[in-house]
Write a protein that holds these residues in place. Structure first.
Motif, PDB file in Angstrom:
ATOM      1  N   LYS A  53       0.769   8.118  -0.046  1.00 14.61           N
ATOM      2  CA  LYS A  53       1.094   6.978   0.825  1.00 14.61           C
ATOM      3  C   LYS A  53      -0.091   6.030   0.967  1.00 14.61           C
ATOM      4  N   GLU A  54      -1.295   6.603   1.024  1.00 13.13           N
ATOM      5  CA  GLU A  54      -2.493   5.768   1.093  1.00 13.13           C
ATOM      6  C   GLU A  54      -2.690   5.007  -0.216  1.00 13.13           C
ATOM      7  N   ALA A  55      -2.387   5.653  -1.324  1.00 12.61           N
ATOM      8  CA  ALA A  55      -2.482   4.970  -2.625  1.00 12.61           C
ATOM      9  C   ALA A  55      -1.543   3.765  -2.641  1.00 12.61           C
ATOM     10  N   TYR A  56      -0.327   3.972  -2.144  1.00 12.87           N
ATOM     11  CA  TYR A  56       0.655   2.894  -2.108  1.00 12.87           C
ATOM     12  C   TYR A  56       0.163   1.762  -1.195  1.00 12.87           C
ATOM     13  N   ARG A  57      -0.421   2.120  -0.062  1.00  7.91           N
ATOM     14  CA  ARG A  57      -0.872   1.115   0.921  1.00  7.91           C
ATOM     15  C   ARG A  57      -1.946   0.202   0.354  1.00  7.91           C
ATOM     16  N   VAL A  58      -2.928   0.763  -0.353  1.00  9.67           N
ATOM     17  CA  VAL A  58      -4.064  -0.057  -0.787  1.00  9.67           C
ATOM     18  C   VAL A  58      -3.815  -0.801  -2.087  1.00  9.67           C
ATOM     19  N   LEU A  59      -2.737  -0.461  -2.797  1.00  8.24           N
ATOM     20  CA  LEU A  59      -2.421  -1.181  -4.026  1.00  8.24           C
ATOM     21  C   LEU A  59      -1.756  -2.518  -3.728  1.00  8.24           C
ATOM     22  N   LYS A  60      -2.037  -3.502  -4.553  1.00 17.92           N
ATOM     23  CA  LYS A  60      -1.361  -4.787  -4.454  1.00 17.92           C
ATOM     24  C   LYS A  60       0.073  -4.652  -4.960  1.00 17.92           C
ATOM     25  N   PRO A  61       0.981  -5.530  -4.541  1.00 20.64           N
ATOM     26  CA  PRO A  61       2.315  -5.545  -5.160  1.00 20.64           C
ATOM     27  C   PRO A  61       2.173  -5.717  -6.678  1.00 20.64           C
ATOM     28  N   GLY A  62       2.834  -4.837  -7.425  1.00 20.77           N
ATOM     29  CA  GLY A  62       2.681  -4.843  -8.869  1.00 20.77           C
ATOM     30  C   GLY A  62       1.585  -3.912  -9.340  1.00 20.77           C
ATOM     31  N   GLY A  63       0.840  -3.342  -8.385  1.00 22.04           N
ATOM     32  CA  GLY A  63      -0.251  -2.436  -8.723  1.00 22.04           C
ATOM     33  C   GLY A  63       0.259  -1.107  -9.257  1.00 22.04           C
ATOM     34  N   ARG A  64      -0.620  -0.414  -9.960  1.00 21.21           N
ATOM     35  CA  ARG A  64      -0.226   0.818 -10.649  1.00 21.21           C
ATOM     36  C   ARG A  64      -0.976   2.038 -10.123  1.00 21.21           C
ATOM     37  N   PHE A  65      -0.238   3.100  -9.885  1.00 16.18           N
ATOM     38  CA  PHE A  65      -0.794   4.417  -9.570  1.00 16.18           C
ATOM     39  C   PHE A  65      -0.787   5.246 -10.845  1.00 16.18           C
ATOM     40  N   ALA A  66      -1.926   5.849 -11.186  1.00 22.30           N
ATOM     41  CA  ALA A  66      -2.009   6.666 -12.392  1.00 22.30           C
ATOM     42  C   ALA A  66      -2.787   7.940 -12.078  1.00 22.30           C
TER      43      ALA A  66
END
Length: 283
Positions: A186-199
């Motif tokens: 959830k923290e990863a999702y919060r700090v990413l910009k819209p369009g950002g990628r989690f890997a």
């Protein structure tokens, strides 16, 4: 939700099938009545104790971490990390957050990938363990990246960053050691910009029965002994092996990534599932 996933893991175990399965059953019974407990390898401990003990593990192994990775995997971890970076596909002028990246392996690869194309990026490495960050800083100087990376000590469950700040979030071989994986995602999702990628690159489940048994025998009987002989630390490497077996399988972890809000979630197995690359986007 955690108990539901835990019970799913129990389905693959037959009664008294193995010490690991009996341990899973015991943990399930314990967790079902005490939600402040978690696992440290195959042990049941309090959440606070786990965080302290994981910190100590990586404090103990920091100086020999890279060497042990080479020895344990016969250098294959380097190929897996190269595959991981290629799958991410670094783009110029991106803002990367590399979590649990203390020794810098992923960040250095990301920057080198761009440097080969005369491009650049902003990189922040976050790790809860200062000893690991110290190793990374020293390596950055030797590689000429000392001015291109910001090093931050912090907890992945409570990131010291604002919302919508990063283009890419990477975590390699670190998320399985975190107490609340759902909070980390959830923290990863919060700090990413819209369009950002989690890997995420992490050890996973080998489905082939023969290969899994071979892998288990090597992991449990050889790796801790290597840890003792090379790093002078049997217990830390015993925990690291056990932590791999406690981590959710590919499908379950993908479901967790989706539950955190990510879209287009997928995974790619490396070496029959010994490791897996997981990816998702913040849409």
């Amino acid at each position: 939700m955690f108990l539901a996933r835990f019970s799913k893991s129990l389905l693959i175990c037959k009664p008294n099938n193995s010490p690991k399965c009996r341990n899973l059953i015991d943990q399930f019974r314990y967790f079902s009545t005490n939600t402040n407990q978690t696992h440290f390898g195959f042990e049941t401990v309090s959440e606070k104790e786990k965080e302290e003990r994981v910190y100590q593990v990586f404090h103990n192994v920091a100086d020999k971490y890279d060497l042990m990775n080479d020895v344990m995997s016969a250098g294959i971890h380097r190929l897996w990390k190269d595959c991981f970076i290629k799958s991410v596909g670094p783009i110029s002028d991106t803002n990367l957050l590399d979590v649990a990246g203390g020794t810098g392996d992923i960040s250095f690869r990301y920057l080198q990938y761009l440097k080969n194309s005369s491009k650049s990026a902003t990189v922040t490495v976050l790790d809860i363990n200062q000893a690991m960050l110290n190793v990374g800083r020293d390596k950055a100087k030797s590689k000429g990246f000392q001015n291109e990376i910001t090093w931050v000590q912090g907890n992945a469950e409570n990131l010291p960053f604002s919302e919508n700040q990063f283009d890419v979030y990477t975590v390699a071989y670190g998320i399985r050691n975190m107490t609340h994986i759902d909070k980390v995602l959830k923290e990863a999702y919060r700090v990413l910009k819209p369009g950002g990628r989690f890997a995420c690159l992490e050890f996973s489940r080998v489905d082939n029965f023969f290969l899994r048994n071979l892998y288990d025998n090597y992991s449990f009987h050889i790796i801790p002994v290597m840890g003792k002989l090379i790093a002078g630390d049997y217990k830390s490497y015993k925990y690291l092996v056990e932590s791999i077996r406690q981590f959710p399988d590919q499908e379950t972890f993908s479901e967790m990534i989706e539950e955190a809000g990510f879209s287009n979630v997928n995974h790619e197995n490396l070496m029959f599932g010994v490791s897996a690359i997981h990816s998702g986007f913040k849409i």
